[in-house]
Design a protein around this motif. Structure first.
Motif, PDB file in Angstrom:
ATOM      1  N   PHE A 190       0.823  -1.210   0.000  1.00  0.00           N
ATOM      2  CA  PHE A 190       0.000   0.000   0.000  1.00  0.00           C
ATOM      3  C   PHE A 190       0.856   1.258   0.000  1.00  0.00           C
ATOM      4  O   PHE A 190       0.585   2.205  -0.750  1.00  0.00           O
ATOM      5  N   THR A 191       1.860   1.287   0.858  1.00  0.00           N
ATOM      6  CA  THR A 191       2.689   2.491   0.926  1.00  0.00           C
ATOM      7  C   THR A 191       3.459   2.723  -0.372  1.00  0.00           C
ATOM      8  O   THR A 191       3.695   3.868  -0.754  1.00  0.00           O
ATOM      9  N   ALA A 192       3.835   1.653  -1.060  1.00  0.00           N
ATOM     10  CA  ALA A 192       4.497   1.812  -2.355  1.00  0.00           C
ATOM     11  C   ALA A 192       3.582   2.498  -3.358  1.00  0.00           C
ATOM     12  O   ALA A 192       4.020   3.316  -4.169  1.00  0.00           O
ATOM     13  N   ILE A 193       2.281   2.174  -3.256  1.00  0.00           N
ATOM     14  CA  ILE A 193       1.297   2.760  -4.172  1.00  0.00           C
ATOM     15  C   ILE A 193       0.904   4.170  -3.747  1.00  0.00           C
ATOM     16  O   ILE A 193       0.673   5.050  -4.588  1.00  0.00           O
ATOM     17  N   ALA A 194       0.839   4.395  -2.435  1.00  0.00           N
ATOM     18  CA  ALA A 194       0.245   5.629  -1.903  1.00  0.00           C
ATOM     19  C   ALA A 194       1.188   6.825  -1.842  1.00  0.00           C
ATOM     20  O   ALA A 194       0.785   7.895  -1.396  1.00  0.00           O
ATOM     21  N   GLY A 195       2.434   6.664  -2.286  1.00  0.00           N
ATOM     22  CA  GLY A 195       3.302   7.840  -2.335  1.00  0.00           C
ATOM     23  C   GLY A 195       4.697   7.655  -1.786  1.00  0.00           C
ATOM     24  O   GLY A 195       5.559   8.518  -1.980  1.00  0.00           O
ATOM     25  N   TRP A 196       4.974   6.539  -1.142  1.00  0.00           N
ATOM     26  CA  TRP A 196       6.314   6.302  -0.605  1.00  0.00           C
ATOM     27  C   TRP A 196       7.242   5.678  -1.647  1.00  0.00           C
ATOM     28  O   TRP A 196       8.447   5.708  -1.490  1.00  0.00           O
ATOM     29  N   GLY A 197       6.660   5.106  -2.700  1.00  0.00           N
ATOM     30  CA  GLY A 197       7.450   4.591  -3.808  1.00  0.00           C
ATOM     31  C   GLY A 197       8.153   3.279  -3.498  1.00  0.00           C
ATOM     32  O   GLY A 197       7.942   2.639  -2.467  1.00  0.00           O
ATOM     33  N   MET A 198       9.044   2.882  -4.398  1.00  0.00           N
ATOM     34  CA  MET A 198       9.725   1.594  -4.295  1.00  0.00           C
ATOM     35  C   MET A 198      10.796   1.564  -3.219  1.00  0.00           C
ATOM     36  O   MET A 198      11.388   0.513  -2.956  1.00  0.00           O
ATOM     37  N   ASP A 199      11.034   2.707  -2.568  1.00  0.00           N
ATOM     38  CA  ASP A 199      11.980   2.718  -1.452  1.00  0.00           C
ATOM     39  C   ASP A 199      11.536   1.787  -0.325  1.00  0.00           C
ATOM     40  O   ASP A 199      12.361   1.320   0.466  1.00  0.00           O
ATOM     41  N   VAL A 200      10.243   1.505  -0.239  1.00  0.00           N
ATOM     42  CA  VAL A 200       9.757   0.624   0.827  1.00  0.00           C
ATOM     43  C   VAL A 200      10.290  -0.796   0.654  1.00  0.00           C
ATOM     44  O   VAL A 200      10.316  -1.576   1.613  1.00  0.00           O
ATOM     45  N   PHE A 201      10.724  -1.132  -0.560  1.00  0.00           N
ATOM     46  CA  PHE A 201      11.277  -2.461  -0.816  1.00  0.00           C
ATOM     47  C   PHE A 201      12.805  -2.476  -0.815  1.00  0.00           C
ATOM     48  O   PHE A 201      13.414  -3.526  -0.631  1.00  0.00           O
ATOM     49  N   THR A 202      13.424  -1.330  -1.019  1.00  0.00           N
ATOM     50  CA  THR A 202      14.887  -1.291  -1.081  1.00  0.00           C
ATOM     51  C   THR A 202      15.535  -0.823   0.216  1.00  0.00           C
ATOM     52  O   THR A 202      16.722  -1.071   0.441  1.00  0.00           O
ATOM     53  N   ALA A 203      14.785  -0.162   1.081  1.00  0.00           N
ATOM     54  CA  ALA A 203      15.350   0.352   2.336  1.00  0.00           C
ATOM     55  C   ALA A 203      15.806  -0.792   3.236  1.00  0.00           C
ATOM     56  O   ALA A 203      15.294  -1.912   3.160  1.00  0.00           O
ATOM     57  N   GLY A 204      16.782  -0.490   4.069  1.00  0.00           N
ATOM     58  CA  GLY A 204      17.282  -1.494   5.002  1.00  0.00           C
ATOM     59  C   GLY A 204      17.925  -2.678   4.324  1.00  0.00           C
ATOM     60  O   GLY A 204      17.735  -3.821   4.751  1.00  0.00           O
ATOM     61  N   HIS A 205      18.691  -2.435   3.250  1.00  0.00           N
ATOM     62  CA  HIS A 205      19.345  -3.506   2.489  1.00  0.00           C
ATOM     63  C   HIS A 205      18.304  -4.491   1.942  1.00  0.00           C
ATOM     64  O   HIS A 205      18.455  -5.704   2.050  1.00  0.00           O
ATOM     65  N   HIS A 206      17.237  -3.948   1.339  1.00  0.00           N
ATOM     66  CA  HIS A 206      16.141  -4.754   0.799  1.00  0.00           C
ATOM     67  C   HIS A 206      15.527  -5.623   1.903  1.00  0.00           C
ATOM     68  O   HIS A 206      15.374  -6.837   1.771  1.00  0.00           O
ATOM     69  N   TRP A 207      15.155  -4.949   2.965  1.00  0.00           N
ATOM     70  CA  TRP A 207      14.650  -5.609   4.163  1.00  0.00           C
ATOM     71  C   TRP A 207      13.338  -6.364   3.938  1.00  0.00           C
ATOM     72  O   TRP A 207      13.006  -7.302   4.668  1.00  0.00           O
ATOM     73  N   TRP A 208      12.559  -6.010   2.934  1.00  0.00           N
ATOM     74  CA  TRP A 208      11.172  -6.426   2.807  1.00  0.00           C
ATOM     75  C   TRP A 208      10.958  -7.927   2.897  1.00  0.00           C
ATOM     76  O   TRP A 208       9.908  -8.399   3.375  1.00  0.00           O
ATOM     77  N   TRP A 209      11.931  -8.733   2.461  1.00  0.00           N
ATOM     78  CA  TRP A 209      11.725 -10.183   2.433  1.00  0.00           C
ATOM     79  C   TRP A 209      11.928 -10.831   3.801  1.00  0.00           C
ATOM     80  O   TRP A 209      11.448 -11.950   4.038  1.00  0.00           O
ATOM     81  N   VAL A 210      12.613 -10.150   4.708  1.00  0.00           N
ATOM     82  CA  VAL A 210      12.890 -10.736   6.031  1.00  0.00           C
ATOM     83  C   VAL A 210      11.607 -10.951   6.832  1.00  0.00           C
ATOM     84  O   VAL A 210      11.413 -12.040   7.399  1.00  0.00           O
ATOM     85  N   PRO A 211      10.686  -9.970   6.913  1.00  0.00           N
ATOM     86  CA  PRO A 211       9.445 -10.214   7.665  1.00  0.00           C
ATOM     87  C   PRO A 211       8.535 -11.266   7.027  1.00  0.00           C
ATOM     88  O   PRO A 211       7.544 -11.662   7.640  1.00  0.00           O
ATOM     89  N   LEU A 212       8.868 -11.700   5.827  1.00  0.00           N
ATOM     90  CA  LEU A 212       8.093 -12.769   5.186  1.00  0.00           C
ATOM     91  C   LEU A 212       8.655 -14.149   5.517  1.00  0.00           C
ATOM     92  O   LEU A 212       7.891 -15.102   5.721  1.00  0.00           O
ATOM     93  N   THR A 213       9.968 -14.261   5.563  1.00  0.00           N
ATOM     94  CA  THR A 213      10.591 -15.578   5.715  1.00  0.00           C
ATOM     95  C   THR A 213      10.975 -15.920   7.149  1.00  0.00           C
ATOM     96  O   THR A 213      10.758 -17.048   7.607  1.00  0.00           O
ATOM     97  N   ALA A 214      11.547 -14.963   7.865  1.00  0.00           N
ATOM     98  CA  ALA A 214      12.001 -15.244   9.235  1.00  0.00           C
ATOM     99  C   ALA A 214      10.859 -15.688  10.149  1.00  0.00           C
ATOM    100  O   ALA A 214      11.040 -16.633  10.939  1.00  0.00           O
ATOM    101  N   PRO A 215       9.671 -15.067  10.100  1.00  0.00           N
ATOM    102  CA  PRO A 215       8.587 -15.547  10.951  1.00  0.00           C
ATOM    103  C   PRO A 215       8.147 -16.974  10.644  1.00  0.00           C
ATOM    104  O   PRO A 215       7.755 -17.710  11.565  1.00  0.00           O
ATOM    105  N   ILE A 216       8.207 -17.384   9.384  1.00  0.00           N
ATOM    106  CA  ILE A 216       7.826 -18.759   9.042  1.00  0.00           C
ATOM    107  C   ILE A 216       8.799 -19.750   9.673  1.00  0.00           C
ATOM    108  O   ILE A 216       8.389 -20.734  10.310  1.00  0.00           O
ATOM    109  N   LEU A 217      10.085 -19.486   9.534  1.00  0.00           N
ATOM    110  CA  LEU A 217      11.084 -20.365  10.134  1.00  0.00           C
ATOM    111  C   LEU A 217      11.013 -20.307  11.657  1.00  0.00           C
ATOM    112  O   LEU A 217      11.159 -21.332  12.338  1.00  0.00           O
ATOM    113  N   GLY A 218      10.793 -19.118  12.207  1.00  0.00           N
ATOM    114  CA  GLY A 218      10.662 -18.984  13.647  1.00  0.00           C
ATOM    115  C   GLY A 218       9.450 -19.719  14.185  1.00  0.00           C
ATOM    116  O   GLY A 218       9.498 -20.315  15.271  1.00  0.00           O
TER     117      GLY A 218
END
Length: 281
Positions: A219-247
């Protein structure tokens, strides 16, 4: 827990009604958490502190469980839902319905909070929505690692926090051990989430739930924050998807090895505590 999931899964023959109810319960959970985060950030600390966010998510989880417990078994976390499927407690064919309900609820919640606090967002940022910097606001909606946290450190934080979440939930519902009193499970789960936020929220904002993090990020990527939401924090976006599953899987394993294997059958355990055992031939 497996028995409760199985019982709840037969109650929703109408997928449309199920997804609508499920989305509403997830929205309640997210609205309380995200609105508290918005108030703390946009209020510049005057209208709350970090504890306010922890309390908001804890209250939201409690209400979400009460709203969805009888329909879906209170599946408010995609990592937990997937874990149940992997363990055979939930049919794989039901996974899409659960995930759709969670993601729709999350998207609805972030849309609601964006509209609720749009004027405050605009005033705080002067119309420049950013992910990093002195007036960054993307962290209201999704999680990002603190500047000092490495990608590996953030992954381990999310992994550990979710393992503790699963371990706590299993203990709360463990009828063969010392389960919580009936009717208190939702409140105790909310307190569990509160405790995780208080003790493990500094590094990454404790996503511990892919459904809580990905839809708001989109939503934030669409609403005005842009693709930085996926590249910030060394492309952090995938960690909250995978780490909780393994945890989540790790939490189940810890409970199985250190608690469940040492539990006695329910009837025997109750008998030793002085409770009657009913035997049938």
């Amino acid at each position: 827990i497996a028995e409760k999931v199985a019982r709840s899964s037969v109650r929703h023959s109408n997928n449309t009604t199920f997804n609508t109810h499920f989305s509403l319960s997830f929205s309640m959970y997210q609205v309380f958490g995200l609105s508290s985060a918005a108030q703390v950030v946009l209020g510049r600390g005057v209208f709350g502190q970090h504890l306010s966010i922890n309390l908001g998510f804890g209250i939201g989880v409690t209400l979400g469980i009460h709203a969805a417990g009888g329909i879906s078994g209170a599946h408010l976390n995609a990592a937990i839902t997937l874990t149940h499927c992997i363990l055979g407690n939930l049919p794989w064919r039901k996974l899409p319905a659960y995930l759709i309900g969670q993601f729709l609820g999350s998207f609805t919640a972030v849309t609601t909070i964006f509209g609720l606090y749009y004027d405050a967002l605009y005033d705080y940022t002067k119309g420049n929505f950013t992910v990093t910097g002195p007036t960054a606001t993307a962290s209201i909606f999704s999680t990002y690692p603190a500047p000092y946290v490495s990608l590996l450190g953030g992954f381990f934080t999310e992994f550990t926090a979710t393992a503790m979440l699963l371990l706590g939930i299993l203990i709360i519902h463990d009828e063969k051990n010392n389960a919580a009193l009936k009717g208190t499970q939702a409140l105790l789960t909310g307190i569990l989430v509160l405790g995780i936020g208080l003790g493990m929220g500094m590094n990454t904002g404790y996503a511990i739930n892919p459904s809580r993090d990905l839809p708001p990020r989109v939503f934030t990527a669409i609403a005005g924050w842009g693709m930085d939401v996926f590249t910030a924090g060394h492309h952090w976006w995938w960690v909250p998807l995978t780490a909780p599953i393994l945890g989540s899987l790790a939490g189940v394993l810890i409970h199985k090895l250190f608690i469940d294997f040492h539990n006695q059958p329910v009837s025997k355990s109750r008998n030793e505590k002085g409770q009657p055992v009913v035997e049938t031939s």
